[in-house]
Design a protein around this motif. Sequence first.
Motif, PDB file in Angstrom:
ATOM      1  N   VAL A  61       0.832  -1.207   0.000  1.00 45.06           N
ATOM      2  CA  VAL A  61       0.000   0.000   0.000  1.00 45.06           C
ATOM      3  C   VAL A  61       0.867   1.259   0.000  1.00 45.06           C
ATOM      4  CG1 VAL A  61      -1.532   1.378   1.474  1.00 45.06           C
ATOM      5  CG2 VAL A  61      -2.069  -1.015   1.007  1.00 45.06           C
ATOM      6  N   HIS A  62       1.892   1.267   0.831  1.00 50.47           N
ATOM      7  CA  HIS A  62       2.719   2.474   0.920  1.00 50.47           C
ATOM      8  C   HIS A  62       3.597   2.671  -0.315  1.00 50.47           C
ATOM      9  CE1 HIS A  62       1.422   2.705   5.091  1.00 50.47           C
ATOM     10  NE2 HIS A  62       1.906   3.926   5.100  1.00 50.47           N
ATOM     11  N   VAL A  63       4.119   1.593  -0.867  1.00 47.05           N
ATOM     12  CA  VAL A  63       4.914   1.736  -2.093  1.00 47.05           C
ATOM     13  C   VAL A  63       4.064   2.367  -3.201  1.00 47.05           C
ATOM     14  CG1 VAL A  63       6.029   0.469  -3.972  1.00 47.05           C
ATOM     15  CG2 VAL A  63       6.587  -0.078  -1.600  1.00 47.05           C
ATOM     16  N   VAL A  64       2.847   1.894  -3.356  1.00 44.89           N
ATOM     17  CA  VAL A  64       1.960   2.445  -4.386  1.00 44.89           C
ATOM     18  C   VAL A  64       1.596   3.886  -4.056  1.00 44.89           C
ATOM     19  CG1 VAL A  64      -0.319   2.253  -5.457  1.00 44.89           C
ATOM     20  CG2 VAL A  64       1.062   0.193  -5.080  1.00 44.89           C
ATOM     21  N   ASP A  65       1.266   4.168  -2.794  1.00 41.96           N
ATOM     22  CA  ASP A  65       0.915   5.532  -2.414  1.00 41.96           C
ATOM     23  C   ASP A  65       2.077   6.493  -2.619  1.00 41.96           C
ATOM     24  OD1 ASP A  65      -1.702   5.063  -1.799  1.00 41.96           O
ATOM     25  OD2 ASP A  65      -1.433   5.000   0.371  1.00 41.96           O
ATOM     26  N   PHE A  66       3.283   6.071  -2.270  1.00 44.57           N
ATOM     27  CA  PHE A  66       4.439   6.951  -2.474  1.00 44.57           C
ATOM     28  C   PHE A  66       4.698   7.169  -3.960  1.00 44.57           C
ATOM     29  CE2 PHE A  66       5.933   5.547   1.905  1.00 44.57           C
ATOM     30  CZ  PHE A  66       5.583   6.750   2.500  1.00 44.57           C
ATOM     31  N   PHE A  67       4.514   6.139  -4.763  1.00 44.76           N
ATOM     32  CA  PHE A  67       4.641   6.317  -6.213  1.00 44.76           C
ATOM     33  C   PHE A  67       3.661   7.384  -6.698  1.00 44.76           C
ATOM     34  CE2 PHE A  67       2.800   5.161 -10.381  1.00 44.76           C
ATOM     35  CZ  PHE A  67       3.888   5.411 -11.191  1.00 44.76           C
ATOM     36  N   ASN A  68       2.404   7.299  -6.257  1.00 46.18           N
ATOM     37  CA  ASN A  68       1.394   8.262  -6.684  1.00 46.18           C
ATOM     38  C   ASN A  68       1.733   9.676  -6.225  1.00 46.18           C
ATOM     39  OD1 ASN A  68      -0.227   6.369  -8.012  1.00 46.18           O
ATOM     40  ND2 ASN A  68      -1.461   5.941  -6.205  1.00 46.18           N
ATOM     41  N   ARG A  69       2.178   9.828  -4.989  1.00 49.02           N
ATOM     42  CA  ARG A  69       2.446  11.155  -4.446  1.00 49.02           C
ATOM     43  C   ARG A  69       3.702  11.779  -5.055  1.00 49.02           C
ATOM     44  NH1 ARG A  69      -0.903  12.164  -0.192  1.00 49.02           N
ATOM     45  NH2 ARG A  69      -2.060  10.349   0.580  1.00 49.02           N
ATOM     46  N   ILE A  70       4.751  10.987  -5.203  1.00 47.84           N
ATOM     47  CA  ILE A  70       5.969  11.515  -5.827  1.00 47.84           C
ATOM     48  C   ILE A  70       5.712  11.812  -7.296  1.00 47.84           C
ATOM     49  CG2 ILE A  70       8.362  10.925  -6.420  1.00 47.84           C
ATOM     50  CD1 ILE A  70       8.380   9.292  -3.741  1.00 47.84           C
ATOM     51  N   ASN A  71       4.875  11.017  -7.906  1.00 47.24           N
ATOM     52  CA  ASN A  71       4.417  11.254  -9.265  1.00 47.24           C
ATOM     53  C   ASN A  71       3.753  12.633  -9.358  1.00 47.24           C
ATOM     54  OD1 ASN A  71       3.172  10.993 -11.812  1.00 47.24           O
ATOM     55  ND2 ASN A  71       1.572   9.639 -11.052  1.00 47.24           N
ATOM     56  N   LEU A  72       2.889  12.956  -8.407  1.00 47.03           N
ATOM     57  CA  LEU A  72       2.229  14.263  -8.378  1.00 47.03           C
ATOM     58  C   LEU A  72       3.238  15.394  -8.201  1.00 47.03           C
ATOM     59  CD1 LEU A  72      -0.950  13.627  -6.176  1.00 47.03           C
ATOM     60  CD2 LEU A  72      -0.949  14.623  -8.461  1.00 47.03           C
ATOM     61  N   ILE A  73       4.146  15.219  -7.254  1.00 45.83           N
ATOM     62  CA  ILE A  73       5.130  16.264  -6.976  1.00 45.83           C
ATOM     63  C   ILE A  73       6.010  16.519  -8.194  1.00 45.83           C
ATOM     64  CG2 ILE A  73       7.183  16.820  -5.615  1.00 45.83           C
ATOM     65  CD1 ILE A  73       5.851  15.271  -3.285  1.00 45.83           C
ATOM     66  N   TYR A  74       6.544  15.456  -8.773  1.00 40.93           N
ATOM     67  CA  TYR A  74       7.435  15.630  -9.925  1.00 40.93           C
ATOM     68  C   TYR A  74       6.668  16.171 -11.126  1.00 40.93           C
ATOM     69  CZ  TYR A  74      10.951  14.829 -13.467  1.00 40.93           C
ATOM     70  OH  TYR A  74      11.847  15.013 -14.485  1.00 40.93           O
ATOM     71  N   GLY A  75       5.439  15.703 -11.318  1.00 32.70           N
ATOM     72  CA  GLY A  75       4.620  16.221 -12.413  1.00 32.70           C
ATOM     73  C   GLY A  75       4.401  17.713 -12.302  1.00 32.70           C
ATOM     74  N   THR A  76       4.234  18.210 -11.071  1.00 35.07           N
ATOM     75  CA  THR A  76       4.062  19.641 -10.855  1.00 35.07           C
ATOM     76  C   THR A  76       5.317  20.408 -11.233  1.00 35.07           C
ATOM     77  OG1 THR A  76       2.485  19.263  -9.063  1.00 35.07           O
ATOM     78  CG2 THR A  76       3.561  21.403  -9.118  1.00 35.07           C
ATOM     79  N   THR A  77       6.494  19.904 -10.867  1.00 31.91           N
ATOM     80  CA  THR A  77       7.732  20.619 -11.193  1.00 31.91           C
ATOM     81  C   THR A  77       7.942  20.692 -12.693  1.00 31.91           C
ATOM     82  OG1 THR A  77       9.215  18.673 -11.177  1.00 31.91           O
ATOM     83  CG2 THR A  77       8.783  19.772  -9.064  1.00 31.91           C
TER      84      THR A  77
END
Length: 230
Positions: A61-77
Amino acid sequence: MAGFVDFFGKNKTFRPKKKFQQGTLRYSLHKRAQASLDSAVDLQEAVKLPPGENLNDWLAVHVVDFFNRINLIYGTTQRINSKAQMLYLRFSSSFNYIQIVLFEYLWADGVQYKRPTPLPAHKYISLLMDWVESNINNEEIFPVTVDKPFPRSFVPTCKKILTRLFRVFVHVYIHHFDRIVSIGAEAHVNTCYKQFYYFIKEFDLVSERELEPLADMTRRICRENPQPYR
């Protein structure tokens, strides 16, 4: 504070979000983990394995959640700063006006890049995200139902995924954090990083050597009275 996803926006993902099927155990664990990041709970306590829960499910669960959140952060940059697209994933410091390279990340996947290869940051991270996505979508590694056992390779794969996702944090903090500050998102990014850091430390998932590029910042924000990273 607005929710993490609400703040960054649903259309800023670098990769499509990985979702859990509603009504499953992992969906329930995912909602619990998500709530901890969007609230003022003690993150160091929140990452601990809940009583009676399976460790591999909690890791998944956490690996997938971190992928999604880091995905959001990097996508914003990528939408607010395109100047650093050709930077290599190399981090250095100066000593007596001499530039010394301290860390350099080389990409190897055993297929297209059989030998460790220096790549521009955007290319490296794109390949990294492709690789993570292919692993979490592989039901032989991340089974989607509780009746299917996790393989022996599951925990080593999680460690490698989290190690590589940490490198995205390194890139964002070193090369894009001024832009994150400019849109008022530093608190959200710092909170996500703290949860990530507490999680990998709780379960010993990333080596100390890999954590060195952000060691000074981590000491400042991941403590009892954290100071905002600027």
